[in-house]
Design a protein around this motif. Structure first.
Motif, PDB file in Angstrom:
ATOM      1  N   HIS A  23      36.188  15.756  17.561  1.00 36.99           N
ATOM      2  CA  HIS A  23      34.787  15.938  17.496  1.00 36.99           C
ATOM      3  C   HIS A  23      34.218  14.863  18.216  1.00 36.99           C
ATOM      4  O   HIS A  23      33.335  14.747  18.881  1.00 36.99           O
ATOM      5  N   ASP A  24      34.815  13.288  18.067  1.00 37.14           N
ATOM      6  CA  ASP A  24      34.205  12.320  18.497  1.00 37.14           C
ATOM      7  C   ASP A  24      34.373  12.138  19.926  1.00 37.14           C
ATOM      8  O   ASP A  24      33.288  11.465  20.774  1.00 37.14           O
ATOM      9  N   PHE A  25      35.166  12.928  20.657  1.00 42.19           N
ATOM     10  CA  PHE A  25      35.406  12.745  21.986  1.00 42.19           C
ATOM     11  C   PHE A  25      35.219  13.852  22.775  1.00 42.19           C
ATOM     12  O   PHE A  25      35.441  14.047  24.019  1.00 42.19           O
ATOM     13  N   ILE A  26      34.630  14.978  22.183  1.00 42.78           N
ATOM     14  CA  ILE A  26      34.361  16.282  23.047  1.00 42.78           C
ATOM     15  C   ILE A  26      33.010  16.086  23.934  1.00 42.78           C
ATOM     16  O   ILE A  26      32.956  16.905  24.814  1.00 42.78           O
ATOM     17  N   ASP A  27      32.278  14.964  23.660  1.00 39.22           N
ATOM     18  CA  ASP A  27      31.249  14.733  24.605  1.00 39.22           C
ATOM     19  C   ASP A  27      31.540  14.108  25.882  1.00 39.22           C
ATOM     20  O   ASP A  27      30.489  13.881  26.555  1.00 39.22           O
ATOM     21  N   ILE A  28      32.825  13.743  26.377  1.00 36.51           N
ATOM     22  CA  ILE A  28      32.911  13.293  27.540  1.00 36.51           C
ATOM     23  C   ILE A  28      32.555  14.271  28.669  1.00 36.51           C
ATOM     24  O   ILE A  28      32.809  15.432  28.707  1.00 36.51           O
ATOM     25  N   GLY A  29      31.575  13.818  29.351  1.00 39.45           N
ATOM     26  CA  GLY A  29      30.998  14.743  30.528  1.00 39.45           C
ATOM     27  C   GLY A  29      30.182  13.942  31.865  1.00 39.45           C
ATOM     28  O   GLY A  29      30.958  12.793  31.854  1.00 39.45           O
ATOM     29  N   HIS A  30      29.494  14.502  32.270  1.00 36.97           N
ATOM     30  CA  HIS A  30      28.964  13.994  33.602  1.00 36.97           C
ATOM     31  C   HIS A  30      28.277  12.596  33.249  1.00 36.97           C
ATOM     32  O   HIS A  30      28.102  11.905  33.914  1.00 36.97           O
ATOM     33  N   HIS A  50      31.215  22.339  37.686  1.00 32.06           N
ATOM     34  CA  HIS A  50      30.672  23.867  37.399  1.00 32.06           C
ATOM     35  C   HIS A  50      31.064  24.023  35.743  1.00 32.06           C
ATOM     36  O   HIS A  50      30.397  24.449  35.157  1.00 32.06           O
ATOM     37  N   PHE A  51      32.265  23.683  35.764  1.00 30.66           N
ATOM     38  CA  PHE A  51      32.868  23.968  34.393  1.00 30.66           C
ATOM     39  C   PHE A  51      32.060  22.996  33.303  1.00 30.66           C
ATOM     40  O   PHE A  51      31.630  23.612  32.203  1.00 30.66           O
ATOM     41  N   GLU A  52      31.853  21.802  33.604  1.00 20.23           N
ATOM     42  CA  GLU A  52      31.030  20.951  32.770  1.00 20.23           C
ATOM     43  C   GLU A  52      29.792  21.435  32.330  1.00 20.23           C
ATOM     44  O   GLU A  52      29.310  21.628  31.399  1.00 20.23           O
ATOM     45  N   ASP A  53      29.141  22.094  33.241  1.00 18.55           N
ATOM     46  CA  ASP A  53      27.836  22.668  33.338  1.00 18.55           C
ATOM     47  C   ASP A  53      28.001  23.864  32.346  1.00 18.55           C
ATOM     48  O   ASP A  53      26.908  24.003  31.352  1.00 18.55           O
ATOM     49  N   LYS A  54      28.747  24.780  32.492  1.00 20.06           N
ATOM     50  CA  LYS A  54      28.971  25.783  31.704  1.00 20.06           C
ATOM     51  C   LYS A  54      29.468  25.471  30.199  1.00 20.06           C
ATOM     52  O   LYS A  54      28.884  26.013  29.287  1.00 20.06           O
ATOM     53  N   TRP A  55      30.287  24.376  30.196  1.00 24.73           N
ATOM     54  CA  TRP A  55      30.761  23.995  28.769  1.00 24.73           C
ATOM     55  C   TRP A  55      29.747  23.511  27.919  1.00 24.73           C
ATOM     56  O   TRP A  55      30.048  23.529  26.722  1.00 24.73           O
ATOM     57  N   GLY A  58      28.728  25.735  24.966  1.00 27.12           N
ATOM     58  CA  GLY A  58      29.829  25.996  23.916  1.00 27.12           C
ATOM     59  C   GLY A  58      30.249  24.632  23.207  1.00 27.12           C
ATOM     60  O   GLY A  58      30.433  24.740  22.057  1.00 27.12           O
ATOM     61  N   ARG A  59      30.080  23.475  23.695  1.00 30.54           N
ATOM     62  CA  ARG A  59      30.304  22.175  23.143  1.00 30.54           C
ATOM     63  C   ARG A  59      29.376  22.063  21.722  1.00 30.54           C
ATOM     64  O   ARG A  59      29.942  21.527  20.653  1.00 30.54           O
ATOM     65  N   PHE A  60      28.217  22.352  21.923  1.00 28.65           N
ATOM     66  CA  PHE A  60      27.373  22.097  20.748  1.00 28.65           C
ATOM     67  C   PHE A  60      27.929  23.124  19.451  1.00 28.65           C
ATOM     68  O   PHE A  60      28.175  22.434  18.427  1.00 28.65           O
ATOM     69  N   GLN A  61      28.224  24.437  19.783  1.00 30.42           N
ATOM     70  CA  GLN A  61      28.631  25.231  18.627  1.00 30.42           C
ATOM     71  C   GLN A  61      30.127  24.722  18.153  1.00 30.42           C
ATOM     72  O   GLN A  61      30.402  24.894  17.026  1.00 30.42           O
TER      73      GLN A  61
END
Length: 96
Positions: A23-30, A50-55, A58-61
């Motif tokens: 939960h704490d580290f799922i937000d690693i992104g751009h 592209h994966f990051e943009d689509k992800w 789903g990350r919020f859910q």
């Protein structure tokens, strides 16, 4: 018959801790991840972005579901602990 009762408290606590980590580290992104440094400027970098943009959707859910499962495990652990304390108290009261 009592030997058949197995309450996996350590395993549940470990699962809860792992879910907290996810939960704490799922937000690693751009915002926090340097795609260029990790993948260079080629096709792999574009695919990762592209994966990051689509992800993102789903990350919020997933975070919400992880929190729900983690909280449920916490409730189970609390109930096991209270039951254990109540049983010990009843045993102590019966010996007096």
């Amino acid at each position: 018959m009592a030997e058949d009762v197995n309450i996996p408290g350590d395993e549940l606590k470990q699962a809860q801790d792992m879910l907290t980590f996810v939960h704490d580290f799922i937000d690693i992104g751009h915002h926090t991840f340097d795609f260029d440094a990790a993948f260079g400027r080629g096709r792999l970098r574009g695919s990762a972005q592209h994966f990051e943009d689509k992800w993102e959707d789903g990350r919020f859910q997933l975070k919400r579901q992880i929190k729900g499962i983690r909280d449920a495990i916490g409730s189970i652990l609390d109930s096991f602990e209270k039951t254990d304390q109540d049983a010990a108290q009843n045993l102590d009261d019966g010996q007096g």
